[in-house]
Enzyme design. Structure first.
Site, PDB file in Angstrom:
ATOM      1  N   PRO A 287       9.632   0.414  14.580  1.00 20.44           N
ATOM      2  CA  PRO A 287       9.968   0.893  13.232  1.00 20.44           C
ATOM      3  C   PRO A 287       8.990   0.511  12.119  1.00 20.44           C
ATOM      4  O   PRO A 287       9.017   1.140  11.057  1.00 20.44           O
ATOM      5  CB  PRO A 287      11.342   0.266  12.954  1.00 20.44           C
ATOM      6  CG  PRO A 287      11.468  -0.867  13.897  1.00 20.44           C
ATOM      7  CD  PRO A 287      10.650  -0.532  15.097  1.00 20.44           C
TER       8      PRO A 287
ATOM      9  N   TYR B 223      -0.122   5.092   6.232  1.00 16.67           N
ATOM     10  CA  TYR B 223       1.259   4.942   5.767  1.00 16.67           C
ATOM     11  C   TYR B 223       1.775   6.224   5.128  1.00 16.67           C
ATOM     12  O   TYR B 223       2.898   6.658   5.378  1.00 16.67           O
ATOM     13  CB  TYR B 223       1.356   3.782   4.775  1.00 16.67           C
ATOM     14  CG  TYR B 223       2.767   3.296   4.547  1.00 16.67           C
ATOM     15  CD1 TYR B 223       3.281   2.217   5.259  1.00 16.67           C
ATOM     16  CD2 TYR B 223       3.603   3.922   3.622  1.00 16.67           C
ATOM     17  CE1 TYR B 223       4.585   1.782   5.064  1.00 16.67           C
ATOM     18  CE2 TYR B 223       4.905   3.501   3.421  1.00 16.67           C
ATOM     19  CZ  TYR B 223       5.384   2.421   4.142  1.00 16.67           C
ATOM     20  OH  TYR B 223       6.682   1.987   3.954  1.00 16.67           O
TER      21      TYR B 223
ATOM     22  N   TYR C 245       6.565  -5.761   2.637  1.00 12.51           N
ATOM     23  CA  TYR C 245       6.388  -6.118   4.048  1.00 12.51           C
ATOM     24  C   TYR C 245       5.871  -7.560   4.070  1.00 12.51           C
ATOM     25  O   TYR C 245       4.752  -7.821   3.612  1.00 12.51           O
ATOM     26  CB  TYR C 245       5.363  -5.202   4.710  1.00 12.51           C
ATOM     27  CG  TYR C 245       5.873  -3.798   4.972  1.00 12.51           C
ATOM     28  CD1 TYR C 245       5.929  -2.850   3.947  1.00 12.51           C
ATOM     29  CD2 TYR C 245       6.287  -3.408   6.241  1.00 12.51           C
ATOM     30  CE1 TYR C 245       6.391  -1.557   4.188  1.00 12.51           C
ATOM     31  CE2 TYR C 245       6.748  -2.116   6.491  1.00 12.51           C
ATOM     32  CZ  TYR C 245       6.800  -1.208   5.464  1.00 12.51           C
ATOM     33  OH  TYR C 245       7.259   0.062   5.704  1.00 12.51           O
TER      34      TYR C 245
ATOM     35  N   HIS D 164       7.136   6.623  -4.113  1.00 16.86           N
ATOM     36  CA  HIS D 164       6.522   5.292  -4.121  1.00 16.86           C
ATOM     37  C   HIS D 164       5.008   5.448  -3.976  1.00 16.86           C
ATOM     38  O   HIS D 164       4.538   6.123  -3.076  1.00 16.86           O
ATOM     39  CB  HIS D 164       7.058   4.431  -2.980  1.00 16.86           C
ATOM     40  CG  HIS D 164       8.439   3.906  -3.242  1.00 16.86           C
ATOM     41  ND1 HIS D 164       9.014   2.898  -2.513  1.00 16.86           N
ATOM     42  CD2 HIS D 164       9.353   4.240  -4.176  1.00 16.86           C
ATOM     43  CE1 HIS D 164      10.218   2.643  -2.987  1.00 16.86           C
ATOM     44  NE2 HIS D 164      10.461   3.452  -3.986  1.00 16.86           N
TER      45      HIS D 164
ATOM     46  N   LYS E  20       7.387   5.538  10.966  1.00 20.63           N
ATOM     47  CA  LYS E  20       6.725   6.765  11.416  1.00 20.63           C
ATOM     48  C   LYS E  20       7.630   7.697  12.235  1.00 20.63           C
ATOM     49  O   LYS E  20       7.310   8.881  12.407  1.00 20.63           O
ATOM     50  CB  LYS E  20       5.501   6.413  12.273  1.00 20.63           C
ATOM     51  CG  LYS E  20       4.315   5.938  11.454  1.00 20.63           C
ATOM     52  CD  LYS E  20       3.542   7.104  10.879  1.00 20.63           C
ATOM     53  CE  LYS E  20       2.607   6.722   9.776  1.00 20.63           C
ATOM     54  NZ  LYS E  20       3.142   6.914   8.418  1.00 20.63           N
TER      55      LYS E  20
END
Ligand code: DHB
Length: 394
Positions: free
Chosen positions: A293, A385, A201, A75, A297
């Protein structure tokens, strides 16, 4: 009582314990992996599904698994969705990086297969594991099915036994840092096609939602809920209503839906224990620290700990100088605290707090607008990220 000897006794046979055992094996150091859970239980517990690019590199370069490159999905961005519109954060453009969708259960299965292939000593489904004398001559005891006691003597004991760690309590003089959150995640596995090519998100007045993926036919989704929520009382319709509302908007996005296959409520907290070492005992992963969560990570941090620890242990055994063990905790914790901040930041930017005011809502929207509207804001998110580089000392 039977007694076995090994160089490193690893308490916990999840991905962290198994990867450590593999890296030690590559360095010609023997280990025994001990776990009270069964293989079946670990393989069927749903966990997060995102690997940072250096986690993937660690698995592939060490020869542990390259299935992630075949069955995983790369991704190159995520969507942040707020005020009914999705905004893509482009990881390639902003951090020249990517991450991989590959569930933790698959990482576990790959590492287990790898250690089994190399004749690793893996002991699952044990009773009453305990650790002793961690300052001088450490050993682990456990009972087997018929109640007989076994003892494993080791030079080093590693606690890789997860968020409910038994090993953690043996670190003397430790400081514990905690943060509780007044909410949790409701997690579902659903039979549906993916709704979008990448993860979404979503921030909504009613609370956060995350649309993740698993396969062409099964998707993973989460939404913010009360920590005391009982998932068994939720109908499929009620779950879909929450998810649809939080993903609603005016850019034409539509959520694919289908039967809810599994539902559970995930705990939500931040925790760090320092130091991660006491004498001959060292902690890795959730045994030493837990992140909420948001941002996935947890596993990545555990694998990064293991990478540092394997290097330190290799030096300790080749030089017969166990003073180098003192380097582990500070080196691992530098990354742990960065990830603590990142997970906290993603969480607070996207969730609704119970006493949120109109001011807080507008401020939160302004923060999201700033991130998606700024190259440096987007780069900050993209770097965190996809994971900070693990080469060299932090
Ligand atoms: C998943 C979980 C996360 O916490 C996250 O941030 C992204 C993905 C998942 O389970 O797929």
């Amino acid at each position: 009582m039977t007694t076995t000897r090994t160089q490193v006794a690893i308490v916990g046979g999840g991905p962290a314990g198994l990867l450590l055992s593999h890296l030690l094996h590559v360095a010609d150091i023997d280990s025994i992996v001990l776990d009270t859970r069964t293989h079946h239980r670990i393989a069927t517990t749903h966990r997060a599904g995102i690997l940072e690019q250096d986690s993937v590199r660690l698995l592939t370069d060490s020869g542990a698994s390259d299935r992630v490159l075949v069955d995983g999905h790369e991704h190159e961005g995520i969507d942040l969705r707020f005020d009914g519109v999705s905004h893509r954060i482009d990881f390639r453009r902003h951090a020249d990086a990517s991450c991989w969708l590959y569930p933790q259960t698959d990482v576990f299965l790959d590492l287990h297969a790898c250690r089994t292939r190399d004749d690793g000593d893996l002991r699952y489904g044990l009773g009453d594991t305990d650790i002793h004398d961690v300052d001088d001559h450490p050993y682990v005891t456990y009972t087997d099915d018929d109640g007989s006691v076994h003892r494993v003597d080791a030079d080093i004991v590693v606690g890789a036994d997860g968020s409910r760690s038994m090993c953690r309590a043996s670190v003397r003089g430790a400081t514990q840092y905690f943060r509780e959150y007044p909410f949790a995640w409701f997690g579902v596995m659903v039979a549906a096609p993916p709704s979008a090519p990448e993860l979404i998100y979503a921030r909504h007045r009613d609370g956060f939602a995350l649309i993740s993926q698993r396969t062409a036919d099964v998707q993973r989704m989460y939404f913010q809920c009360d920590a005391a929520e009982d998932p068994s009382t939720w109908s499929d319709d009620r779950i879909w209503e929450q998810l649809r509302t939080r993903l609603s908007g005016h850019d034409g996005f539509e959520l694919e839906h289908g039967a809810v296959l599994e539902k559970s409520v995930l705990p939500f907290r931040s925790f760090v224990q320092t130091p991660l070492r006491s004498g001959r005992l060292l902690l890795v992963g959730d045994a030493g620290h837990t992140v909420p969560p948001t941002g996935a990570k947890g596993l990545n941090l555990a694998l990064a700990d293991v990478r540092v620890l394997a290097e330190v242990l290799e030096r300790a055994f080749t030089t017969a100088d166990f003073d180098v063990l003192s380097q582990y905790s500070d080196r691992a914790l530098a990354r742990v605290w960065k990830a603590q901040h990142f997970s906290y930041w993603m969480t607070t930017m996207l969730h609704r707090l119970p006493d949120t005011s109109d001011f807080d809502e507008q401020r939160q929207l302004a923060e999201l607008t700033s991130i998606v509207g700024s190259d440096s804001g987007s780069a900050y998110l993209a770097e965190g990220y996809t994971g900070w580089p693990t080469t060299g000392r932090p």
